[in-house]
Design a protein around this motif. Structure first.
Motif, PDB file in Angstrom:
ATOM      1  N   ARG A   1       0.834  -1.203   0.000  1.00  0.00           N
ATOM      2  CA  ARG A   1       0.000   0.000   0.000  1.00  0.00           C
ATOM      3  C   ARG A   1       0.872   1.258   0.000  1.00  0.00           C
ATOM      4  O   ARG A   1       0.513   2.273  -0.610  1.00  0.00           O
TER       5      ARG A   1
ATOM      6  N   THR B   1      -7.722   3.074   0.577  1.00  0.00           N
ATOM      7  CA  THR B   1      -7.570   2.547  -0.770  1.00  0.00           C
ATOM      8  C   THR B   1      -7.329   3.664  -1.777  1.00  0.00           C
ATOM      9  O   THR B   1      -7.567   4.841  -1.500  1.00  0.00           O
ATOM     10  N   VAL B   2      -6.860   3.258  -2.947  1.00  0.00           N
ATOM     11  CA  VAL B   2      -6.627   4.162  -4.071  1.00  0.00           C
ATOM     12  C   VAL B   2      -7.552   3.748  -5.202  1.00  0.00           C
ATOM     13  O   VAL B   2      -7.639   2.551  -5.525  1.00  0.00           O
TER      14      VAL B   2
ATOM     15  N   ILE C   1       1.967   1.644  -3.525  1.00  0.00           N
ATOM     16  CA  ILE C   1       0.860   2.118  -4.356  1.00  0.00           C
ATOM     17  C   ILE C   1       0.590   3.604  -4.117  1.00  0.00           C
ATOM     18  O   ILE C   1       0.409   4.386  -5.065  1.00  0.00           O
ATOM     19  N   GLN C   2       0.598   4.018  -2.864  1.00  0.00           N
ATOM     20  CA  GLN C   2       0.197   5.380  -2.521  1.00  0.00           C
ATOM     21  C   GLN C   2       1.310   6.409  -2.661  1.00  0.00           C
ATOM     22  O   GLN C   2       1.033   7.591  -2.911  1.00  0.00           O
TER      23      GLN C   2
ATOM     24  N   GLU D   1       0.179   3.027  -8.061  1.00  0.00           N
ATOM     25  CA  GLU D   1      -1.242   2.991  -8.414  1.00  0.00           C
ATOM     26  C   GLU D   1      -1.471   2.701  -9.890  1.00  0.00           C
ATOM     27  O   GLU D   1      -2.529   2.185 -10.271  1.00  0.00           O
TER      28      GLU D   1
ATOM     29  N   VAL E   1      -7.447   0.409  -8.023  1.00  0.00           N
ATOM     30  CA  VAL E   1      -6.825  -0.816  -7.503  1.00  0.00           C
ATOM     31  C   VAL E   1      -7.876  -1.595  -6.722  1.00  0.00           C
ATOM     32  O   VAL E   1      -8.611  -1.013  -5.914  1.00  0.00           O
TER      33      VAL E   1
END
Length: 331
Positions: A180, A250-251, A183-184, A189, A254
């Motif tokens: 995460r 969350t993004v 991703i962030q 992402e 995804v």
């Protein structure tokens, strides 16, 4: 009298009190031996590698013992079915799967079940070690943002080799939470389609209250940081987790799946694994199968949990599995 004919008597075996006593005792002993052999056979059937199906390419051992055996026999090796960088994703499964182990784990002992299972189902599978000394037995104890950068580099390597624009990530414990950060904060992402966490430490752990106790003694936190930086960062309410979760769990774009167990003794309470958001799904294995007694470790050898991993990666072909799963050992 001489010459008299003696009456015929049947030759019975002499039985005394000791013989009469031994006969049922021996019978019981034979019964106990047979029961012990049957129990041993059942245990071996649970712990020794078995195949998912006769036609599969790789054996799939739903057993903690398989991970230990692999580490002892071939330490530091890629798990069975993984890290073939010539693998090209199929139309049915166009996203390579990257496996991310947890704190103090490594790719060898963590993925001897899921890696061959995914490969048998037609996926290109890749695994890495991170957060430790290269080649070391224990991994995943280093600073989490640094580990996330290692994951980012590995994902780029997988994408370059396979030609895939995005990957799916499956992680255990820290390995389900750390991506995460990638991703962030590190551009992930646009490179990750789905993140599946097995008992991920998304909101850290109270660890039965021990993390709160540790904060009462500053020297203990400093000592923990020297030994395992990632451990302190995964304590519930840590600065790292507060920052990670501050902007939402969350993004968009995804897909997130959390697979947890009510019997988790590491991420406590187990609900700290859960994520909130319209693109997040939380699954408790006991809701799928009341025979599943998997704890934190056993989830990565748990056929109920790993069936849910397959479902998350391929939602169009959902299946359900229920089987007796033991703590630690799996099944």
């Amino acid at each position: 009298m001489p010459g008299a004919v003696r009456p015929f008597r049947m030759p019975f075996r002499r039985t005394d009190e000791r013989t009469a006593f031994r006969t049922p005792v021996r019978a019981r002993a034979r019964g106990l031996r047979r029961a012990a052999v049957a129990l041993l056979a059942a245990c071996l059937a649970w712990t020794l590698p078995g195949t998912a199906a006769a036609a599969t390419k790789y054996p799939v051992p739903y057993s903690f013992a398989a991970g230990i055996a692999a580490q002892l026999l071939n330490p530091g090796s890629a798990p069975v079915g993984s890290n073939d960088f010539s693998c090209k994703p199929s139309a049915a499964h166009p996203y390579p799967v990257v496996l991310v182990h947890g704190t103090f784990g490594n790719m060898t002992d963590s993925w001897q079940t899921l890696s061959p299972l995914l490969a048998n189902n037609g996926y290109c599978v890749f695994a890495l070690d991170y957060g430790g000394k290269p080649g070391g037995l224990f991994q995943g104890y280093g600073d989490i943002p640094t580990s996330a950068a290692q994951l980012a580099a590995f994902v780029d390597k997988v994408r370059a080799a396979t030609g895939a624009a995005e990957v799916d990530i499956v992680g255990h414990s820290q390995g389900g939470m750390m991506p995460r950060y990638f991703i962030q904060n590190l551009g992930g992402e646009d490179k990750v389609r789905a993140l599946v966490g097995l008992a991920p430490s998304n909101y850290g752990t109270e660890f039965w209250g021990l993390t709160r106790l540790a904060t009462a003694f500053p020297w203990s936190a400093e000592l923990l940081d020297l030994v395992c930086t990632a451990c302190g960062q995964q304590a519930a309410g840590s600065d790292f987790l507060n920052a990670l979760n501050a902007g939402g769990d969350t993004v968009p774009g995804v897909q997130y799946t959390v697979i947890a167990s009510k019997f988790d003794e590491v991420v406590t309470p187990y609900t700290y694994s859960f994520l909130k958001g319209p693109n997040a799904k939380n699954i408790v294995v006991q809701d799928r199968c009341i025979l599943d007694f998997a704890d934190h470790l056993a989830l990565i050898y748990d056929r109920v949990a790993l069936r849910e991993v397959l479902n998350a990666l391929d939602p169009a072909h959902q299946q359900r599995t229920c089987a007796l799963v033991l703590p630690v050992f799996g099944g």
